[in-house]
Design a protein around this motif. Structure first.
Motif, PDB file in Angstrom:
ATOM      1  N   THR A  18      -1.003  16.069  -4.837  1.00  0.00           N
ATOM      2  CA  THR A  18      -0.534  14.674  -4.875  1.00  0.00           C
ATOM      3  C   THR A  18      -1.618  13.741  -4.359  1.00  0.00           C
ATOM      4  OG1 THR A  18       1.734  15.430  -4.498  1.00  0.00           O
ATOM      5  CG2 THR A  18       1.256  13.095  -4.099  1.00  0.00           C
ATOM      6  N   PHE A  19      -2.248  14.113  -3.261  1.00  0.00           N
ATOM      7  CA  PHE A  19      -3.343  13.327  -2.682  1.00  0.00           C
ATOM      8  C   PHE A  19      -4.412  13.078  -3.737  1.00  0.00           C
ATOM      9  CE2 PHE A  19      -7.309  12.642  -0.535  1.00  0.00           C
ATOM     10  CZ  PHE A  19      -7.005  11.957   0.636  1.00  0.00           C
ATOM     11  N   THR A  20      -4.771  14.139  -4.433  1.00  0.00           N
ATOM     12  CA  THR A  20      -5.830  14.022  -5.452  1.00  0.00           C
ATOM     13  C   THR A  20      -5.393  13.102  -6.581  1.00  0.00           C
ATOM     14  OG1 THR A  20      -6.518  16.273  -4.918  1.00  0.00           O
ATOM     15  CG2 THR A  20      -7.336  15.323  -6.975  1.00  0.00           C
ATOM     16  N   ARG A  21      -4.118  13.263  -7.000  1.00  0.00           N
ATOM     17  CA  ARG A  21      -3.625  12.407  -8.081  1.00  0.00           C
ATOM     18  C   ARG A  21      -3.611  10.942  -7.645  1.00  0.00           C
ATOM     19  NH1 ARG A  21       0.655  15.852  -8.502  1.00  0.00           N
ATOM     20  NH2 ARG A  21       2.162  14.178  -8.203  1.00  0.00           N
ATOM     21  N   LEU A  22      -3.206  10.688  -6.419  1.00  0.00           N
ATOM     22  CA  LEU A  22      -3.169   9.313  -5.906  1.00  0.00           C
ATOM     23  C   LEU A  22      -4.572   8.703  -5.888  1.00  0.00           C
ATOM     24  CD1 LEU A  22      -0.651   9.805  -2.955  1.00  0.00           C
ATOM     25  CD2 LEU A  22      -0.263   8.450  -5.028  1.00  0.00           C
ATOM     26  N   LEU A  23      -5.520   9.507  -5.461  1.00  0.00           N
ATOM     27  CA  LEU A  23      -6.904   9.026  -5.424  1.00  0.00           C
ATOM     28  C   LEU A  23      -7.373   8.661  -6.838  1.00  0.00           C
ATOM     29  CD1 LEU A  23      -8.862   8.709  -3.034  1.00  0.00           C
ATOM     30  CD2 LEU A  23      -9.832  10.928  -3.636  1.00  0.00           C
ATOM     31  N   PRO A  51       5.692  11.313 -13.418  1.00  0.00           N
ATOM     32  CA  PRO A  51       4.324  10.823 -13.673  1.00  0.00           C
ATOM     33  C   PRO A  51       4.287   9.369 -14.127  1.00  0.00           C
ATOM     34  CG  PRO A  51       5.025  12.324 -15.416  1.00  0.00           C
ATOM     35  CD  PRO A  51       6.065  12.403 -14.344  1.00  0.00           C
ATOM     36  N   VAL A  52       5.397   8.902 -14.698  1.00  0.00           N
ATOM     37  CA  VAL A  52       5.442   7.512 -15.168  1.00  0.00           C
ATOM     38  C   VAL A  52       5.222   6.541 -14.003  1.00  0.00           C
ATOM     39  CG1 VAL A  52       6.986   5.740 -16.080  1.00  0.00           C
ATOM     40  CG2 VAL A  52       6.867   7.970 -17.174  1.00  0.00           C
ATOM     41  N   LEU A  53       5.801   6.878 -12.828  1.00  0.00           N
ATOM     42  CA  LEU A  53       5.681   5.991 -11.673  1.00  0.00           C
ATOM     43  C   LEU A  53       4.232   5.870 -11.225  1.00  0.00           C
ATOM     44  CD1 LEU A  53       6.928   4.254  -9.463  1.00  0.00           C
ATOM     45  CD2 LEU A  53       7.305   6.342  -8.123  1.00  0.00           C
ATOM     46  N   LEU A  54       3.546   7.031 -11.075  1.00  0.00           N
ATOM     47  CA  LEU A  54       2.152   6.982 -10.620  1.00  0.00           C
ATOM     48  C   LEU A  54       1.264   6.264 -11.625  1.00  0.00           C
ATOM     49  CD1 LEU A  54       1.187  10.329  -8.854  1.00  0.00           C
ATOM     50  CD2 LEU A  54       1.669   8.098  -7.873  1.00  0.00           C
ATOM     51  N   GLU A  55       1.512   6.488 -12.890  1.00  0.00           N
ATOM     52  CA  GLU A  55       0.725   5.816 -13.922  1.00  0.00           C
ATOM     53  C   GLU A  55       0.896   4.296 -13.797  1.00  0.00           C
ATOM     54  OE1 GLU A  55      -1.392   6.777 -16.153  1.00  0.00           O
ATOM     55  OE2 GLU A  55      -1.239   8.964 -15.920  1.00  0.00           O
ATOM     56  N   ALA A  56       2.137   3.867 -13.600  1.00  0.00           N
ATOM     57  CA  ALA A  56       2.417   2.432 -13.519  1.00  0.00           C
ATOM     58  C   ALA A  56       1.822   1.824 -12.250  1.00  0.00           C
ATOM     59  CB  ALA A  56       3.919   2.188 -13.565  1.00  0.00           C
ATOM     60  N   LEU A  57       1.943   2.557 -11.127  1.00  0.00           N
ATOM     61  CA  LEU A  57       1.334   2.055  -9.886  1.00  0.00           C
ATOM     62  C   LEU A  57      -0.179   1.958 -10.020  1.00  0.00           C
ATOM     63  CD1 LEU A  57       3.440   4.063  -7.250  1.00  0.00           C
ATOM     64  CD2 LEU A  57       3.421   1.565  -7.537  1.00  0.00           C
ATOM     65  N   GLY A  58      -0.770   2.964 -10.671  1.00  0.00           N
ATOM     66  CA  GLY A  58      -2.222   2.978 -10.832  1.00  0.00           C
ATOM     67  C   GLY A  58      -2.730   1.866 -11.724  1.00  0.00           C
ATOM     68  N   ALA A  59      -1.858   1.292 -12.523  1.00  0.00           N
ATOM     69  CA  ALA A  59      -2.269   0.207 -13.420  1.00  0.00           C
ATOM     70  C   ALA A  59      -2.224  -1.156 -12.742  1.00  0.00           C
ATOM     71  CB  ALA A  59      -1.372   0.197 -14.655  1.00  0.00           C
ATOM     72  N   ASP A 114      -5.718   4.423   0.113  1.00  0.00           N
ATOM     73  CA  ASP A 114      -5.243   5.163   1.286  1.00  0.00           C
ATOM     74  C   ASP A 114      -4.220   6.200   0.802  1.00  0.00           C
ATOM     75  OD1 ASP A 114      -4.461   6.123   3.713  1.00  0.00           O
ATOM     76  OD2 ASP A 114      -3.895   4.177   4.572  1.00  0.00           O
ATOM     77  N   PRO A 115      -4.715   7.282   0.172  1.00  0.00           N
ATOM     78  CA  PRO A 115      -3.795   8.271  -0.416  1.00  0.00           C
ATOM     79  C   PRO A 115      -2.884   8.929   0.614  1.00  0.00           C
ATOM     80  CG  PRO A 115      -6.048   8.585  -1.199  1.00  0.00           C
ATOM     81  CD  PRO A 115      -6.122   7.628  -0.069  1.00  0.00           C
ATOM     82  N   SER A 116      -3.367   9.098   1.827  1.00  0.00           N
ATOM     83  CA  SER A 116      -2.545   9.743   2.859  1.00  0.00           C
ATOM     84  C   SER A 116      -1.304   8.913   3.157  1.00  0.00           C
ATOM     85  CB  SER A 116      -3.370   9.940   4.136  1.00  0.00           C
ATOM     86  OG  SER A 116      -4.474  10.781   3.887  1.00  0.00           O
ATOM     87  N   ALA A 117      -1.494   7.591   3.342  1.00  0.00           N
ATOM     88  CA  ALA A 117      -0.350   6.716   3.612  1.00  0.00           C
ATOM     89  C   ALA A 117       0.585   6.686   2.408  1.00  0.00           C
ATOM     90  CB  ALA A 117      -0.835   5.307   3.949  1.00  0.00           C
TER      91      ALA A 117
END
Length: 998
Positions: free
Chosen positions: A11-16, A42-50, A22-25
């Protein structure tokens, strides 16, 4: 979730990878119970990353979920995952605006405003926003409803559904709806006031122009009228109470924060005027008292709230006045003042981060567009738009701005406004500063679509667009003028001759027709020379317009270009040497003297491109060049012609340095130490005249005697010449002294000395177009009736037996200038005891000096001259200061070595250091002396002939003011300051010169 110690979770790696800083937080937030149902989607992380700031977006989402009621949380999360429009809108807002995240945490149900995605939601207008604010009944509920509307507006913005122009228009429409709602609340609170008056709210500034920021003061003007049967003063009181209440509803801070300031300071008389006026009162003010900037502000006037008929009447009434502003008497000086960037109040550490007011900022574009509207809108109604980008497009379509320039400005303006919007959106605070923090810059860059290296990409794009604005800000005024006369691109819309003349007149050109002829002569054709001129002229025309006489600058440039246009280096110098073109423009438009010198030696323009070119040459260097030239010449007259050529070139160098130092340039501010400027001019002109006299002396001797004159001969400088304080038009006061060589009779030596003096004066007085160098020997013993030249012994005998106190005073300035150095030193040794008497001055001598000074004041002042403005003989002028200093020199020079100088300012400083005059008094005398000297220099530079009083011609007077550092329209301040400074100096003179002996 457990991981092997020392290894990062997937998860940390995906967040990065998705842009979290701040992937840890973020990982800890995703582990919260509230997000259990969506954390692995995965839809959530994709949307946040955008989003612009994934960390901020996730924190905002967690706060919103936690604020929602238990039963509503899952509805929110399910909708978030299944409905892409909501997901993009909600997370986009949360990742761009901490302030709107705070609003959603306080009012969690408002996320539902982002769910609907009807066609009308894409481009809401005032009516839609009014419906959104309809339930607001007090300031708090209005703020909540306003934020809810802004939430939907910001969502469309950050998702790219609307562009910058549409977003700014929607913000203005939301402000309009808010003003209407606030006025309705105020009316409900005071129905009796509402019944007595008609009140219209007219938006100004960016709100009026339909181009509002997220957080900006909303500028308004209030117009009121009495209802039937109500006395006008009572109606105005009621209207004022309603208007003030409406302003407070919007501006005050409550538990729900604030909306924005309502600013009514653009009204007639500003904050000192009544808040509400009748229409007739507004018109009376505008017709009689308004300044140019007030008509410029009225460009954007738009009725937005209150009585619609009254608002329309106001706009209809003031609109014709706007388009007549360019015909007003003071339009040109007002424009010149407004065109100067107002950055004085911006702290130095902020100016480079200013998006609005800094160089290449938004104001540059807005001002340029508005000025062109004022100039050309009087004859072209298509330019009557209050919106910057619409007006820019109309200017391009009409040929008032080049299409390529307009396209570049449009792109730059949209980018800079987008930066401004995203900066303000973050915390909903009014600011125009680009942040310094790396995280803020990263969020800003990502919000504008920069994802690879957001900070570097942002800075590069920002600097590029600011550079475009800075480069085009001036050229936009002038390029179409060249297109109008050059006629190179048939398909391009062009200014008509009439429109071009109107623009030139508005920018300060007194003879637009002649200016257009010069432009045509310089820039027409397809030659390389004409192409370079078309590149140079837009910038040069702006610099000329910045002077007191733009016409003279352009005419001078044409003359220099005609003289040097075929030389390979001239245009290349102006194009490639950054300072050369601006220096030339300043010199050509500052007055007559420098251009006249340049016209007689156009090749001297090369001086302006040399980094060391404006540094005065030393006397040793000048004498070496002059004497070498005399040695090569075939005869005395040809020798003196060469000497005059050197003098002409060096006078141009000195005048150019003086003008550029006094005006300043874009890269180098004006010299603030005016005393240093005066000293440089005085020393440079003195050294130049000394070298010229040395050359004339060598030429006279060689013509008849070869290398050796039968008598040793020296020229002693007196007056301002000896004091190194010459102005451009000063005569050279001198004494001639000789001493027969061994074996030469006194008669032969005397004949030779007199012959040399006669030949020197003849050579220096030969007819020429150059500024004359007149030799004045009237300070010699016995004055005009005495012999022109004496031996050293004769001087000694005269001074021992017949010398008067005024002659001793005159000798305070004596210094060897040319000829035999040993003889010059002997002369100075001879006169030192006279000018610095061992016992000082007796009471009789002091009284005699005072009597002579008083007589000079009454007899030598020109008839009709204003004694408060005469730089030489007037109150607190040069004579007052110099006689005061010279009296101290004669009284104390024997005991105080520092006083033994021929220079006024050095002697004054030494007297102060010795405790002979208080520091404050010395500063007053020094300030007055420097100012009076600069006035004399300015008059010579401007008129091309010497003078001791301010010119009477308004344009010449304005040019003197510019040289002295006064902005256009402030010659009255200049004269007042001169009188004040010299009046204070005269008070010191009364006490120190006419006061007690000692």
């Amino acid at each position: 979730m457990t991981t092997v110690p020392g290894r990062r979770s997937s998860t940390f790696t995906r967040l990065l990878r998705h842009g979290f800083t701040d992937p840890s937080a973020a990982e800890r937030l995703l582990e919260l119970d509230g997000l259990a149902s969506v954390r692995s989607d995965p839809v959530l992380l994709e949307a946040l990353g955008a989003t612009a700031d994934p960390d901020l977006a996730l924190r905002g989402l967690v706060r919103l979920v936690e604020a929602e009621e238990e039963g509503e949380r899952q509805v929110l999360l399910d909708t978030l995952i299944t409905a892409k429009p909501l997901r993009d809108r909600l997370l986009g807002v949360l990742g761009a605006s901490e302030a709107l995240g705070d609003h959603l945490a306080r009012h969690p149900r408002d996320w539902q405003a982002l769910v609907t995605y009807e066609a009308v939601d894409l481009h809401p207008g005032v009516a839609e926003f009014e419906r959104g604010l309809a339930d607001a009944v007090d300031p708090d509920s209005l703020r909540v409803a306003y934020r809810r509307c802004m939430l939907t507006l910001a969502a469309r913005d950050v998702c790219g559904t609307t562009g910058i122009a549409q977003t700014a228009a929607e913000l203005a429409d939301l402000a309009t709806a808010t003003l209407r709602a606030a006025l309705a609340i105020a009316r409900t609170a005071a129905p009796e006031d509402a019944a007595q008056c008609r009140l219209a709210v007219v938006a100004m500034g960016k709100c009026g122009g339909h181009e509002l920021n997220y957080v900006s003061d909303v500028d308004v003007i209030f117009v009121g009228e009495a209802r039937d049967g109500v006395e006008e003063h009572k109606a105005m009181q009621a209207a004022t109470r309603l208007a003030a209440h409406m302003m407070r509803i919007c501006s005050e801070t409550t538990a729900e924060g604030t909306i924005w300031e309502v600013d009514a300071n653009l009204r007639p008389e500003g904050r000192n005027g009544p808040l509400v006026r009748t229409l007739s009162s507004h018109l009376a003010y505008y017709q009689r008292w308004a300044k140019t900037w007030e008509f410029q502000a009225l460009l954007k006037a738009r009725a937005v709230a209150g009585d619609p008929e009254l608002g329309a009447e106001y706009v209809d009434a003031v609109s014709p006045l706007v388009w007549q502003a360019a015909d007003r008497e003071n339009f040109v000086p007002d424009v010149q003042k407004m065109r100067r960037r107002v950055v004085d109040n911006i702290p130095v550490d902020r100016i480079e981060r200013e998006l609005k007011l800094g160089p290449g900022g938004l104001r540059d574009v807005e001002f340029a567009v508005q000025l062109l509207q004022l100039v050309h809108g009087r004859s072209d109604a298509s330019l009557h738009s209050g919106t910057t980008l619409e007006a820019l497009r109309a200017l391009a379509e009409g040929g008032y701005v080049g299409r390529a320039d307009a396209a570049q400005l449009d792109e730059a303006y949209r980018f800079l406004r987008s930066m401004e919007h995203r900066i303000q959106l973050y915390r909903l605070r009014r600011t125009h500063l680009v942040p310094e923090d790396e995280a803020d810059l990263r969020r800003l860059g990502r919000s504008l679509g920069m994802r690879t290296d957001p900070v570097a990409e942002l800075n590069k794009a920002w600097r590029r667009h600011a550079s475009v604005v800075r480069r085009l800000h001036e050229k936009i005024f002038y390029r179409p003028l060249l297109d109008a006369v050059a006629q190179l691109a048939p398909a391009e819309s062009r200014l008509s001759a009439k429109a071009a003349a109107m623009r030139l007149e508005a920018l300060g050109y007194a003879d637009p027709a002649a200016a257009l002829r010069h432009l045509e002569a310089l820039s027409s054709g397809v030659s390389r020379k004409a192409a370079i001129q078309r590149t140079l002229l837009p910038v040069l025309l702006g610099w000329f317009a910045d002077s007191a006489d733009p016409d003279a600058g352009l005419l001078g440039f044409r003359k220099v270009s005609d003289a040097l246009g075929k030389t390979p280096w001239y245009l290349r110098l102006l194009r490639d040497e950054g300072a050369a073109a601006e220096n030339l423009a300043r010199v050509l438009s500052a007055g007559r003297l420098a251009p006249d010198l340049l016209m007689r030696a156009p090749e001297a323009v090369a001086i302006l491109g040399d980094p060391e070119g404006l540094t005065p040459r030393t006397r040793e260097h000048l004498e070496q060049e002059v004497l070498a030239a005399v040695g090569r010449a075939g005869g005395a007259e040809s020798a003196i012609a060469v000497v005059r050529g050197v003098r002409r070139r060096e006078l141009f160098r000195t005048t150019a340095a003086d003008i550029i130092g006094s005006y300043g340039t874009e890269d180098s501010p004006a010299e603030q130490d005016h005393g240093a400027l005066v000293d440089r001019v005085g020393s440079a002109v003195t050294d130049l005249n000394a070298a010229t006299i040395a050359g004339a002396l060598r030429a006279a001797v060689r013509e008849q005697w070869g290398d050796t004159l039968p008598t040793r001969f020296a020229v002693i400088g007196m007056g301002r010449f000896g004091g190194h304080e010459l102005s451009y038009g000063s005569d050279a006061d001198v004494l001639f002294v000789h001493r027969p060589r061994e074996g030469v009779s006194d008669e032969e030596a005397a004949r030779a000395a007199n012959a040399v003096v006669g030949e020197m004066r003849r050579l220096l007085q030969l007819p020429t177009a150059d500024p004359p160098l007149l030799i004045d020997a009237d300070l010699r013993p016995e004055g005009k009736t005495g012999p022109m030249v004496r031996t050293l012994k004769s001087y000694g005998a005269y001074y021992r037996r017949w010398s008067l106190v005024w002659e001793s005073q005159a000798l305070l300035r004596a210094e060897h200038m040319a000829g035999d150095e040993e003889l010059g030193r002997d002369f100075i040794e001879l006169v030192d005891p006279l000018r610095y008497p061992a016992e000082g001055l007796g009471d009789d001598a002091v009284r005699e000096i005072r009597r002579l000074k008083a007589r000079m004041e009454s007899e030598r002042m020109p008839r009709g001259a204003d004694p408060t403005l005469h730089a030489k003989l007037g109150r607190g002028g040069l004579s007052d200061v110099e006689w005061t200093v010279q009296l101290m020199q004669m009284q104390h020079g024997s005991a105080e070595p520092g006083l033994r100088t021929t220079r006024t300012r050095e002697a004054l400083a030494a007297a102060c250091a010795a405790g002979l005059i208080p520091g404050e008094d010395a500063e007053m005398l020094d300030e007055a002396w420097v100012l009076a000297t600069r006035v004399r220099n300015a008059v010579m530079l401007v008129r091309g002939r010497s003078g001791d009083t301010f010119p009477s011609d308004p344009r010449e007077l304005a040019a003197v003011g510019r040289y002295l550092g006064y902005e256009p329209g402030h010659v009255g301040d200049m004269l007042d300051d001169y009188r004040r400074i010299t009046r204070r100096a005269r008070a010191v003179v009364e006490e120190r010169f006419y006061g007690a002996v000692g």
